[in-house]
Scaffold this motif. Structure first.
Motif, mmCIF file in Angstrom:
data_model
loop_
_atom_site.group_PDB
_atom_site.id
_atom_site.type_symbol
_atom_site.label_atom_id
_atom_site.label_comp_id
_atom_site.label_asym_id
_atom_site.label_seq_id
_atom_site.Cartn_x
_atom_site.Cartn_y
_atom_site.Cartn_z
ATOM 1 N N LEU A 186 14.993 7.399 -2.400
ATOM 2 C CA LEU A 186 14.834 6.933 -3.781
ATOM 3 C C LEU A 186 13.436 6.344 -3.993
ATOM 4 C CD1 LEU A 186 16.085 6.233 -6.582
ATOM 5 C CD2 LEU A 186 16.766 4.035 -5.584
ATOM 6 N N MET A 187 13.013 5.472 -3.090
ATOM 7 C CA MET A 187 11.703 4.846 -3.239
ATOM 8 C C MET A 187 10.580 5.865 -3.052
ATOM 9 S SD MET A 187 11.983 0.986 -1.698
ATOM 10 C CE MET A 187 12.229 1.462 0.002
ATOM 11 N N LYS A 188 10.778 6.782 -2.108
ATOM 12 C CA LYS A 188 9.744 7.795 -1.866
ATOM 13 C C LYS A 188 9.541 8.678 -3.087
ATOM 14 C CE LYS A 188 8.205 11.287 1.443
ATOM 15 N NZ LYS A 188 8.520 12.057 2.663
ATOM 16 N N SER A 189 10.624 8.953 -3.809
ATOM 17 C CA SER A 189 10.527 9.800 -4.998
ATOM 18 C C SER A 189 9.869 9.071 -6.168
ATOM 19 C CB SER A 189 11.919 10.278 -5.418
ATOM 20 O OG SER A 189 12.694 9.204 -5.924
ATOM 21 N N ALA A 233 0.818 -1.210 0.000
ATOM 22 C CA ALA A 233 0.000 0.000 0.000
ATOM 23 C C ALA A 233 0.851 1.259 0.000
ATOM 24 C CB ALA A 233 -0.935 0.000 1.207
ATOM 25 N N ASP A 234 1.987 1.222 0.722
ATOM 26 C CA ASP A 234 2.841 2.400 0.845
ATOM 27 C C ASP A 234 4.197 1.974 1.413
ATOM 28 O OD1 ASP A 234 2.344 1.955 3.596
ATOM 29 O OD2 ASP A 234 0.672 3.358 3.573
ATOM 30 N N LEU A 235 5.055 2.952 1.680
ATOM 31 C CA LEU A 235 6.403 2.655 2.170
ATOM 32 C C LEU A 235 6.391 2.007 3.551
ATOM 33 C CD1 LEU A 235 8.425 5.801 1.033
ATOM 34 C CD2 LEU A 235 8.667 3.471 0.205
ATOM 35 N N SER A 236 5.473 2.418 4.409
ATOM 36 C CA SER A 236 5.427 1.812 5.743
ATOM 37 C C SER A 236 5.009 0.346 5.654
ATOM 38 C CB SER A 236 4.470 2.590 6.651
ATOM 39 O OG SER A 236 3.156 2.559 6.147
ATOM 40 N N ASP A 237 4.167 0.025 4.693
ATOM 41 C CA ASP A 237 3.757 -1.359 4.462
ATOM 42 C C ASP A 237 4.960 -2.195 4.017
ATOM 43 O OD1 ASP A 237 1.948 -3.440 4.357
ATOM 44 O OD2 ASP A 237 1.195 -2.952 2.368
ATOM 45 N N ILE A 238 5.790 -1.604 3.151
ATOM 46 C CA ILE A 238 6.995 -2.291 2.674
ATOM 47 C C ILE A 238 7.907 -2.651 3.842
ATOM 48 C CG2 ILE A 238 9.179 -1.909 1.424
ATOM 49 C CD1 ILE A 238 7.574 -0.333 -0.659
ATOM 50 N N SER A 239 8.068 -1.728 4.797
ATOM 51 C CA SER A 239 9.017 -1.936 5.895
ATOM 52 C C SER A 239 8.636 -3.107 6.800
ATOM 53 C CB SER A 239 9.143 -0.654 6.725
ATOM 54 O OG SER A 239 7.919 -0.350 7.371
ATOM 55 N N ASN A 240 7.378 -3.558 6.718
ATOM 56 C CA ASN A 240 6.960 -4.700 7.536
ATOM 57 C C ASN A 240 7.604 -6.008 7.086
ATOM 58 O OD1 ASN A 240 5.206 -3.176 9.145
ATOM 59 N ND2 ASN A 240 3.525 -3.386 7.691
ATOM 60 N N TYR A 241 8.090 -6.050 5.862
ATOM 61 C CA TYR A 241 8.607 -7.307 5.303
ATOM 62 C C TYR A 241 10.083 -7.232 4.920
ATOM 63 C CZ TYR A 241 3.657 -8.267 5.148
ATOM 64 O OH TYR A 241 2.350 -8.446 5.521
ATOM 65 N N CYS A 242 10.707 -6.083 5.146
ATOM 66 C CA CYS A 242 12.094 -5.891 4.733
ATOM 67 C C CYS A 242 12.991 -5.542 5.910
ATOM 68 C CB CYS A 242 12.184 -4.759 3.698
ATOM 69 S SG CYS A 242 11.244 -5.083 2.207
ATOM 70 N N ARG A 243 14.265 -5.887 5.771
ATOM 71 C CA ARG A 243 15.257 -5.459 6.738
ATOM 72 C C ARG A 243 15.457 -3.947 6.595
ATOM 73 N NH1 ARG A 243 18.586 -9.454 8.845
ATOM 74 N NH2 ARG A 243 20.338 -8.008 8.930
ATOM 75 N N PRO A 244 15.925 -3.285 7.649
ATOM 76 C CA PRO A 244 16.136 -1.836 7.564
ATOM 77 C C PRO A 244 17.040 -1.464 6.395
ATOM 78 C CG PRO A 244 16.344 -2.587 9.827
ATOM 79 C CD PRO A 244 16.249 -3.823 8.993
ATOM 80 N N GLY A 258 9.251 2.724 -15.935
ATOM 81 C CA GLY A 258 9.698 3.816 -15.049
ATOM 82 C C GLY A 258 11.089 4.313 -15.362
ATOM 83 N N GLU A 259 11.302 5.628 -15.227
ATOM 84 C CA GLU A 259 12.611 6.250 -15.459
ATOM 85 C C GLU A 259 13.176 6.751 -14.124
ATOM 86 O OE1 GLU A 259 14.298 6.475 -18.238
ATOM 87 O OE2 GLU A 259 12.809 5.786 -19.702
ATOM 88 N N LEU A 260 14.416 6.365 -13.841
ATOM 89 C CA LEU A 260 15.092 6.796 -12.616
ATOM 90 C C LEU A 260 16.506 7.269 -12.921
ATOM 91 C CD1 LEU A 260 14.438 4.296 -9.669
ATOM 92 C CD2 LEU A 260 13.710 6.682 -9.838
ATOM 93 N N ASN A 261 16.958 8.269 -12.194
ATOM 94 C CA ASN A 261 18.364 8.683 -12.273
ATOM 95 C C ASN A 261 19.091 8.116 -11.062
ATOM 96 O OD1 ASN A 261 18.134 10.300 -14.639
ATOM 97 N ND2 ASN A 261 17.188 11.922 -13.415
ATOM 98 N N LEU A 262 19.852 7.060 -11.289
ATOM 99 C CA LEU A 262 20.580 6.411 -10.183
ATOM 100 C C LEU A 262 21.985 6.984 -10.064
ATOM 101 C CD1 LEU A 262 19.485 2.703 -10.728
ATOM 102 C CD2 LEU A 262 18.617 4.337 -9.050
ATOM 103 N N PRO A 285 4.028 6.139 -5.428
ATOM 104 C CA PRO A 285 3.603 5.027 -6.277
ATOM 105 C C PRO A 285 4.008 5.248 -7.736
ATOM 106 C CG PRO A 285 1.729 6.403 -5.699
ATOM 107 C CD PRO A 285 2.883 6.934 -4.920
ATOM 108 N N GLY A 286 4.362 4.168 -8.391
ATOM 109 C CA GLY A 286 4.802 4.265 -9.769
ATOM 110 C C GLY A 286 5.246 2.923 -10.323
ATOM 111 N N PRO A 287 5.693 2.891 -11.586
ATOM 112 C CA PRO A 287 6.008 1.640 -12.291
ATOM 113 C C PRO A 287 7.393 1.089 -11.985
ATOM 114 C CG PRO A 287 6.269 3.477 -13.786
ATOM 115 C CD PRO A 287 5.790 4.065 -12.487
ATOM 116 N N PHE A 288 7.647 0.833 -10.708
ATOM 117 C CA PHE A 288 8.966 0.344 -10.284
ATOM 118 C C PHE A 288 8.836 -0.877 -9.383
ATOM 119 C CE2 PHE A 288 9.286 4.887 -11.001
ATOM 120 C CZ PHE A 288 10.411 4.987 -11.810
ATOM 121 N N THR A 289 9.820 -1.764 -9.477
ATOM 122 C CA THR A 289 9.984 -2.851 -8.521
ATOM 123 C C THR A 289 11.344 -2.674 -7.861
ATOM 124 O OG1 THR A 289 8.668 -4.397 -9.863
ATOM 125 C CG2 THR A 289 10.133 -5.358 -8.206
ATOM 126 N N PHE A 290 11.340 -2.579 -6.534
ATOM 127 C CA PHE A 290 12.592 -2.433 -5.786
ATOM 128 C C PHE A 290 12.898 -3.743 -5.076
ATOM 129 C CE2 PHE A 290 11.086 1.951 -6.152
ATOM 130 C CZ PHE A 290 12.237 2.569 -6.631
#
Length: 207
Positions: free
Chosen positions: A88-91, A69-80, A203-207, A94-99
């Motif tokens: 990067l993810m916040k920017s 649903a959002d970034l806080s939801d992601i943190s429930n399943y990932c290591r810090p 999705g387009e990102l500048n890494l 929501p959008g067409p990306f898989t992290f």
């Protein structure tokens, strides 16, 4: 079953109908902000196994993503992860990306691969948002392809009527949210610093 849902203003009663299928252990096909995908409740092992059978893959070797649903939801399943990864993810979401991130102990056992990583998505899609919020946990997601493909070039079906014709005997419900896209999400590996672009998609990102 083919169920038409408005892509911008999803009808609550129809979302509830889909949620009931998911809560009963069903497998659905639904639109995202990229391509149509297979989905189920991540905690239902039988549903996860069904998706893997449809895809012809083993669960622990599968590149399956969580729709959150959002970034806080992601943190429930990932290591810090670092502040720079968060920004990067916040920017981008929501959008067409898989992290790709390192998973934590909350990952369902069936989905723990050898690398202990997972892909996470927050699509820019009202239908997906309502489903994830209504379910109360992430959706498992995997893109679909044309079942009659014989070569190595992946073609993503975009017409929900054609998708229903191909998959109606394999899944419990197909959501018609309009014509889908034919470009997958952009995949970024965030388990290393700096992050690495794994697949260039929509999705387009500048890494």
């Amino acid at each position: 079953m083919l169920l038409e849902i408005h892509p911008e203003n999803p009808q609550a009663r129809k979302i509830e109908q889909v949620l009931q299928v998911l809560k009963d252990g069903g497998v659905i096909i639904y639109p995202t902000d990229t391509v149509y995908g297979l989905g189920c409740d991540i905690t239902n092992a039988k549903a996860v196994e069904r998706i893997c059978r449809i895809k012809g893959i083993q669960p622990k070797k599968a590149n399956l993503s969580f729709i959150c649903a959002d970034l806080s939801d992601i943190s429930n399943y990932c290591r810090p992860y670092s502040t720079s990864i968060y920004k990067l993810m916040k920017s981008a979401l929501p959008g067409p990306f898989t992290f790709i991130l390192e998973g934590n102990s909350s990952l369902p056992k069936l989905l723990k691969n050898r690398k202990k990583t997972l892909g996470v998505r927050v699509p820019n899609s009202p239908i997906v948002r309502d489903l994830v919020l209504g379910l109360g946990q992430p959706l498992l997601s995997s893109s679909i392809k044309n079942l009659d493909e014989e070569d190595d070039i992946i073609e993503y079906p975009t017409d929900p009527y054609e998708i229903h014709e191909q998959y109606e005997h394999l899944v419990d419900l197909v959501i018609d949210g309009g014509i889908g896209g034919n470009q997958p999400s952009t995949v970024v590996d965030c388990t290393q610093d700096p992050p690495e672009l794994i697949r260039q998609g929509l999705g387009e990102l500048n890494l």
